[in-house]
Write a protein that holds these residues in place. Structure first.
Motif, PDB file in Angstrom:
ATOM      1  N   SER A  61       0.862  -1.173  -0.183  1.00 33.17           N
ATOM      2  CA  SER A  61      -0.016  -0.105   0.141  1.00 33.17           C
ATOM      3  C   SER A  61       0.996   1.509   0.084  1.00 33.17           C
ATOM      4  N   PRO A  62       0.634   2.214  -0.858  1.00 36.29           N
ATOM      5  CA  PRO A  62       1.375   3.487  -0.993  1.00 36.29           C
ATOM      6  C   PRO A  62       1.342   4.254   0.095  1.00 36.29           C
ATOM      7  N   ASN A  63       2.319   5.034   0.378  1.00 34.27           N
ATOM      8  CA  ASN A  63       2.324   6.021   1.642  1.00 34.27           C
ATOM      9  C   ASN A  63       1.412   7.219   1.206  1.00 34.27           C
ATOM     10  N   ILE A  64       0.894   7.848   2.074  1.00 36.33           N
ATOM     11  CA  ILE A  64       0.280   9.157   1.567  1.00 36.33           C
ATOM     12  C   ILE A  64       1.275  10.138   2.222  1.00 36.33           C
ATOM     13  N   SER A  65       2.018  10.615   1.283  1.00 34.94           N
ATOM     14  CA  SER A  65       3.106  11.590   1.494  1.00 34.94           C
ATOM     15  C   SER A  65       2.833  13.190   2.309  1.00 34.94           C
ATOM     16  N   SER A  66       1.580  13.697   1.799  1.00 34.93           N
ATOM     17  CA  SER A  66       1.190  14.886   2.254  1.00 34.93           C
ATOM     18  C   SER A  66      -0.176  15.055   2.473  1.00 34.93           C
ATOM     19  N   LEU A  67      -0.688  15.935   3.420  1.00 37.68           N
ATOM     20  CA  LEU A  67      -2.154  16.029   3.700  1.00 37.68           C
ATOM     21  C   LEU A  67      -2.079  17.556   4.085  1.00 37.68           C
ATOM     22  N   SER A  68      -3.038  18.343   3.496  1.00 36.74           N
ATOM     23  CA  SER A  68      -3.229  19.488   4.030  1.00 36.74           C
ATOM     24  C   SER A  68      -5.060  19.705   3.371  1.00 36.74           C
ATOM     25  N   TRP A  69      -5.330  20.935   3.822  1.00 39.11           N
ATOM     26  CA  TRP A  69      -6.757  21.187   3.611  1.00 39.11           C
ATOM     27  C   TRP A  69      -7.076  21.193   1.892  1.00 39.11           C
ATOM     28  N   GLY A  70      -7.733  20.524   1.490  1.00 39.09           N
ATOM     29  CA  GLY A  70      -7.964  19.944   0.000  1.00 39.09           C
ATOM     30  C   GLY A  70      -7.012  19.607  -0.902  1.00 39.09           C
ATOM     31  N   HIS A  71      -6.044  18.929  -0.107  1.00 36.77           N
ATOM     32  CA  HIS A  71      -4.643  18.493  -0.889  1.00 36.77           C
ATOM     33  C   HIS A  71      -4.071  17.399  -0.515  1.00 36.77           C
ATOM     34  N   MET A  72      -4.060  16.319  -1.105  1.00 41.65           N
ATOM     35  CA  MET A  72      -3.394  14.920  -0.630  1.00 41.65           C
ATOM     36  C   MET A  72      -2.563  14.577  -1.781  1.00 41.65           C
ATOM     37  N   THR A  73      -1.370  13.989  -1.406  1.00 43.46           N
ATOM     38  CA  THR A  73      -0.538  13.457  -2.557  1.00 43.46           C
ATOM     39  C   THR A  73      -0.007  11.956  -1.899  1.00 43.46           C
ATOM     40  N   VAL A  74       0.102  11.276  -2.915  1.00 41.54           N
ATOM     41  CA  VAL A  74       0.389   9.771  -2.535  1.00 41.54           C
ATOM     42  C   VAL A  74       1.828   9.422  -3.227  1.00 41.54           C
ATOM     43  N   LYS A  75       2.613   8.683  -2.339  1.00 43.12           N
ATOM     44  CA  LYS A  75       3.969   8.451  -3.017  1.00 43.12           C
ATOM     45  C   LYS A  75       3.893   7.605  -4.371  1.00 43.12           C
ATOM     46  N   GLY A  76       4.686   8.049  -5.169  1.00 39.66           N
ATOM     47  CA  GLY A  76       4.807   7.098  -6.373  1.00 39.66           C
ATOM     48  C   GLY A  76       3.649   7.727  -7.418  1.00 39.66           C
ATOM     49  N   CYS A  77       2.715   8.860  -7.042  1.00 35.48           N
ATOM     50  CA  CYS A  77       1.782   9.204  -7.835  1.00 35.48           C
ATOM     51  C   CYS A  77       2.120  10.860  -8.136  1.00 35.48           C
ATOM     52  N   SER A  78       2.027  11.173  -9.491  1.00 38.87           N
ATOM     53  CA  SER A  78       2.320  12.632  -9.616  1.00 38.87           C
ATOM     54  C   SER A  78       1.161  13.454  -9.569  1.00 38.87           C
ATOM     55  N   ALA A  79       0.081  12.977  -9.606  1.00 36.04           N
ATOM     56  CA  ALA A  79      -1.314  13.609  -9.318  1.00 36.04           C
ATOM     57  C   ALA A  79      -1.408  14.094  -7.867  1.00 36.04           C
ATOM     58  N   ALA A  80      -2.306  15.132  -7.709  1.00 31.17           N
ATOM     59  CA  ALA A  80      -2.584  15.676  -6.425  1.00 31.17           C
ATOM     60  C   ALA A  80      -3.926  15.335  -6.252  1.00 31.17           C
ATOM     61  N   TYR A  81      -4.451  14.923  -5.208  1.00 29.86           N
ATOM     62  CA  TYR A  81      -5.915  14.710  -4.934  1.00 29.86           C
ATOM     63  C   TYR A  81      -6.529  15.390  -3.813  1.00 29.86           C
ATOM     64  N   LYS A  82      -7.691  15.859  -4.108  1.00 30.33           N
ATOM     65  CA  LYS A  82      -8.670  16.391  -3.032  1.00 30.33           C
ATOM     66  C   LYS A  82      -8.907  15.521  -2.027  1.00 30.33           C
TER      67      LYS A  82
END
Length: 124
Positions: A5-26
Motif C-alpha cells: 500500500s503506497p504511503n500518503i506523503s502529504s495532507l493539507s486542507w483540500g490537498h493530498m499526495t500519494v507516494k509514487g503518484c504525480s497527481a495531487a488529490y482533493k
C-alpha cells in the motif's frame, strides 16, 4: 509478488499526495499498488448520509484486509451503519477516523506491510 500500500506523503486542507503518484488529490482512494481521485459525483455521495458501499467497493475489490475511512478535517463526512455493515460482510476490518488521524493510521499500517486501503476526504 504482492504489492504494498503506497504511503500518503502529504495532507493539507483540500490537498493530498500519494507516494509514487504525480497527481495531487482533493479526496482519494488508496489500495495496495495504487491510488486515484475519489470523485463523489460518481456515486452521488454527499456529507449526509455519507460514505456509501459503492464508494468503498473499488478498494475492497483490491483484496484489502483493513479499510481506513477519513471523515474530513472537521469530521463532517458521515459513515452510516449500512456502509460499516457492508464492509464487515466482506470480512474486512474498518477504522473510521478524522482524516489527519486516518492518514497517520493508514501510513502506520502500510509501513507494517498490512494489506490496507482507504478512502480519505481532505476538507470539512
Amino acid at each position: 509478488m504482492t504489492m504494498s500500500s503506497p504511503n500518503i506523503s502529504s495532507l493539507s486542507w483540500g490537498h493530498m499526495t500519494v507516494k509514487g503518484c504525480s497527481a495531487a488529490y482533493k479526496d482519494c482512494k488508496v489500495w495496495p499498488g495504487g491510488s486515484r481521485s475519489w470523485d463523489w459525483r460518481e456515486t452521488g455521495t454527499q456529507h449526509h448520509p455519507g460514505v456509501q458501499p459503492a464508494d468503498v467497493q473499488e478498494v475492497l475489490d483490491r483484496g484489502v484486509k483493513l479499510l481506513v475511512i477519513g471523515r474530513g478535517m472537521n469530521m463532517a463526512l458521515q459513515v452510516p451503519a449500512s456502509t460499516l455493515d457492508f464492509v464487515a460482510q466482506q470480512g474486512v476490518d474498518v477504522r473510521v477516523l478524522q482524516t489527519e488521524q486516518a492518514v497517520a493510521e493508514y501510513n502506520k499500517l502500510a509501513g507494517q506491510g498490512a494489506k490496507v486501503g482507504g478512502v480519505f476526504h481532505s476538507t470539512c
